[in-house]
Write an enzyme that holds these catalytic residues in place. Structure first.
Site, PDB file in Angstrom:
ATOM      1  N   ARG A   1     -22.100  -1.403   4.415  1.00 31.77           N
ATOM      2  CA  ARG A   1     -21.371  -2.644   4.716  1.00 31.77           C
ATOM      3  C   ARG A   1     -21.560  -3.058   6.171  1.00 31.77           C
ATOM      4  NH1 ARG A   1     -15.096  -3.294   3.471  1.00 31.77           N
ATOM      5  NH2 ARG A   1     -14.921  -1.429   4.768  1.00 31.77           N
TER       6      ARG A   1
ATOM      7  N   ARG B   1      -9.611   7.758   4.427  1.00 33.16           N
ATOM      8  CA  ARG B   1      -9.032   6.559   3.793  1.00 33.16           C
ATOM      9  C   ARG B   1      -8.877   6.779   2.285  1.00 33.16           C
ATOM     10  NH1 ARG B   1     -13.276   2.467   5.745  1.00 33.16           N
ATOM     11  NH2 ARG B   1     -12.260   0.990   4.339  1.00 33.16           N
TER      12      ARG B   1
ATOM     13  N   ARG C   1       0.802  -1.217   0.000  1.00 29.36           N
ATOM     14  CA  ARG C   1       0.000   0.000   0.000  1.00 29.36           C
ATOM     15  C   ARG C   1       0.833   1.264   0.000  1.00 29.36           C
ATOM     16  NH1 ARG C   1      -5.145  -2.005   2.434  1.00 29.36           N
ATOM     17  NH2 ARG C   1      -6.391  -0.239   3.016  1.00 29.36           N
TER      18      ARG C   1
HETATM   19  P1  AP5 Z   1      -8.563  -2.839   4.660  1.00 27.56           P
HETATM   20  O1  AP5 Z   1      -9.391  -3.765   5.435  1.00 27.56           O
HETATM   21  O2  AP5 Z   1      -7.654  -3.395   3.628  1.00 27.56           O
HETATM   22  O3  AP5 Z   1      -9.539  -1.726   4.053  1.00 27.56           O
HETATM   23  P2  AP5 Z   1      -9.652  -1.059   2.615  1.00 27.56           P
HETATM   24  O4  AP5 Z   1      -8.496  -1.170   1.707  1.00 27.56           O
HETATM   25  O5  AP5 Z   1     -10.073   0.319   2.965  1.00 27.56           O
HETATM   26  O6  AP5 Z   1     -10.672  -1.937   1.925  1.00 27.56           O
HETATM   27  P3  AP5 Z   1     -12.046  -2.406   2.455  1.00 27.56           P
HETATM   28  O7  AP5 Z   1     -11.872  -3.637   3.318  1.00 27.56           O
HETATM   29  O8  AP5 Z   1     -12.770  -1.243   3.095  1.00 27.56           O
HETATM   30  O9  AP5 Z   1     -12.842  -2.709   1.140  1.00 27.56           O
HETATM   31  P4  AP5 Z   1     -12.694  -3.838   0.014  1.00 27.56           P
HETATM   32  O10 AP5 Z   1     -12.070  -3.258  -1.191  1.00 27.56           O
HETATM   33  O11 AP5 Z   1     -12.103  -5.105   0.567  1.00 27.56           O
HETATM   34  O12 AP5 Z   1     -14.230  -4.025  -0.291  1.00 27.56           O
HETATM   35  P5  AP5 Z   1     -15.269  -5.178   0.152  1.00 27.56           P
HETATM   36  O13 AP5 Z   1     -15.052  -6.395  -0.669  1.00 27.56           O
HETATM   37  O14 AP5 Z   1     -15.336  -5.326   1.641  1.00 27.56           O
HETATM   38  O15 AP5 Z   1      -7.681  -1.927   5.618  1.00 27.56           O
HETATM   39  C1  AP5 Z   1      -8.233  -1.331   6.760  1.00 27.56           C
HETATM   40  C2  AP5 Z   1      -7.155  -0.553   7.505  1.00 27.56           C
HETATM   41  O16 AP5 Z   1      -6.101  -1.456   7.918  1.00 27.56           O
HETATM   42  C3  AP5 Z   1      -6.426   0.529   6.692  1.00 27.56           C
HETATM   43  O17 AP5 Z   1      -7.130   1.763   6.694  1.00 27.56           O
HETATM   44  C4  AP5 Z   1      -5.095   0.618   7.462  1.00 27.56           C
HETATM   45  O18 AP5 Z   1      -5.243   1.332   8.664  1.00 27.56           O
HETATM   46  C5  AP5 Z   1      -4.818  -0.843   7.799  1.00 27.56           C
HETATM   47  N1  AP5 Z   1      -4.067  -1.525   6.717  1.00 27.56           N
HETATM   48  C6  AP5 Z   1      -4.492  -2.566   5.957  1.00 27.56           C
HETATM   49  N2  AP5 Z   1      -3.540  -2.935   5.082  1.00 27.56           N
HETATM   50  C7  AP5 Z   1      -2.477  -2.104   5.303  1.00 27.56           C
HETATM   51  C8  AP5 Z   1      -1.195  -1.991   4.697  1.00 27.56           C
HETATM   52  N3  AP5 Z   1      -0.793  -2.812   3.689  1.00 27.56           N
HETATM   53  N4  AP5 Z   1      -0.378  -1.011   5.152  1.00 27.56           N
HETATM   54  C9  AP5 Z   1      -0.733  -0.190   6.170  1.00 27.56           C
HETATM   55  N5  AP5 Z   1      -1.942  -0.247   6.778  1.00 27.56           N
HETATM   56  C10 AP5 Z   1      -2.807  -1.210   6.356  1.00 27.56           C
HETATM   57  O19 AP5 Z   1     -16.639  -4.493  -0.366  1.00 27.56           O
HETATM   58  C11 AP5 Z   1     -17.147  -3.347   0.288  1.00 27.56           C
HETATM   59  C12 AP5 Z   1     -18.671  -3.484   0.430  1.00 27.56           C
HETATM   60  O20 AP5 Z   1     -19.253  -3.466  -0.865  1.00 27.56           O
HETATM   61  C13 AP5 Z   1     -19.137  -4.791   1.092  1.00 27.56           C
HETATM   62  O21 AP5 Z   1     -20.285  -4.533   1.844  1.00 27.56           O
HETATM   63  C14 AP5 Z   1     -19.481  -5.703  -0.104  1.00 27.56           C
HETATM   64  O22 AP5 Z   1     -20.477  -6.655   0.212  1.00 27.56           O
HETATM   65  C15 AP5 Z   1     -19.973  -4.678  -1.110  1.00 27.56           C
HETATM   66  N6  AP5 Z   1     -19.693  -5.033  -2.498  1.00 27.56           N
HETATM   67  C16 AP5 Z   1     -18.555  -5.604  -2.988  1.00 27.56           C
HETATM   68  N7  AP5 Z   1     -18.651  -5.753  -4.325  1.00 27.56           N
HETATM   69  C17 AP5 Z   1     -19.862  -5.247  -4.677  1.00 27.56           C
HETATM   70  C18 AP5 Z   1     -20.532  -5.112  -5.923  1.00 27.56           C
HETATM   71  N8  AP5 Z   1     -19.980  -5.536  -7.079  1.00 27.56           N
HETATM   72  N9  AP5 Z   1     -21.756  -4.540  -5.935  1.00 27.56           N
HETATM   73  C19 AP5 Z   1     -22.337  -4.104  -4.765  1.00 27.56           C
HETATM   74  N10 AP5 Z   1     -21.752  -4.211  -3.555  1.00 27.56           N
HETATM   75  C20 AP5 Z   1     -20.524  -4.779  -3.517  1.00 27.56           C
END
Ligand code: AP5
Length: 207
Positions: free
Chosen positions: A122, A163, A83
């Site tokens: 979510r 974020r 990241r």
């Molecule tokens: P992390 O958990 O990785 O959060 P993110 O990158 O912000 O991603 P999300 O988990 O929020 O979303 P996603 O892309 O996985 O989407 P999802 O499939 O859930 O990181 C959280 C925190 O941890 C960071 O802020 C940081 O502090 C720390 N961190 C993590 N990695 C790090 C690193 N490498 N370095 C430093 N810090 C780190 O989908 C979202 C929603 O949409 C769900 O409800 C899902 O059901 C829905 N959805 C999915 N696809 C669809 C679709 N096609 N249509 C409709 N709804 C959909």
């Protein structure tokens, strides 16, 4: 790769299952450490709750352990890592030590308004951490373990905005870094149904 809420976890889980390989999602690993109240979990909490990145050395140490394990020997999928450019450089060095290389970097593109919509609805299981599947966010309990479904602390609108900023400032440059490397970068549109996005990803990987 992709901004918060782009569907990395949803699509990554499907893809890892399809290929029979482990998926290492740094956010999930950190949240599990928080649930278990480990030193790592306590250290990560304040960064995560504020929408900031956990320090690179913490993440790289954690991923070294995962990628050196026996289960990772035949391949793996990375979700939410690297990241920062420093993490990408650290991953490069680690993969060289392990005699492995990345096949591709997959980038999911989703418009900001869709991200805000997805994250505001979510729900995740307080017990096992699973995300309620798209369309099942209004259920009260987890379909896998029966635990209560809750909003993630960092899905509050103000933290989502932070974020997104962090993604643009720290993570978008990682894509540019990979564009200059020998690893192919495949960009996939993340809008539409989960099944439509998965089909695009499978097509992009095969291309
Ligand atoms: P992390 O958990 O990785 O959060 P993110 O990158 O912000 O991603 P999300 O988990 O929020 O979303 P996603 O892309 O996985 O989407 P999802 O499939 O859930 O990181 C959280 C925190 O941890 C960071 O802020 C940081 O502090 C720390 N961190 C993590 N990695 C790090 C690193 N490498 N370095 C430093 N810090 C780190 O989908 C979202 C929603 O949409 C769900 O409800 C899902 O059901 C829905 N959805 C999915 N696809 C669809 C679709 N096609 N249509 C409709 N709804 C959909």
């Amino acid at each position: 790769m992709g901004p918060p809420g782009a569907g990395k976890g949803t699509q990554g889980a499907l893809l890892a299952r399809r290929h029979g390989i482990p998926r290492y999602a740094t956010g999930d690993i950190l949240r599990e450490a928080r649930r278990e109240n480990t030193v790592l979990g306590r250290e990560a909490q304040r960064y995560m709750d504020a929408g900031e990145l956990v320090p690179d050395d913490v993440i790289l140490g954690m991923m070294r352990e995962k990628l050196s394990s026996d289960e990772a020997a035949d391949g793996f999928l990375l979700d939410g890592f690297p990241r920062t450019v420093a993490q990408a450089e650290g991953l490069d060095a680690l993969l060289e030590d392990l005699g492995q290389e990345l096949d591709a970097v997959l980038s999911l593109e989703v418009a900001d308004e869709e991200i805000v919509r997805r994250l505001s609805s979510r729900r995740v299981c307080a017990e096992c951490g699973r995300v309620a599947p798209a369309g099942a966010e209004s259920h009260e309990s987890c379909q896998e373990c029966g635990g209560a479904l809750k909003r993630r602390a960092d899905d509050e609108p103000q933290t989502v905005r932070r974020r997104l900023e962090v993604y643009r400032e720290e993570t978008a440059p990682v894509l540019a870094w990979y564009e200059r490397s020998e690893t192919p970068v495949r960009t996939v549109k993340g809008g539409g149904s989960v099944e439509e996005v998965q089909a695009r990803i499978i097509g992009a990987i095969a291309a």
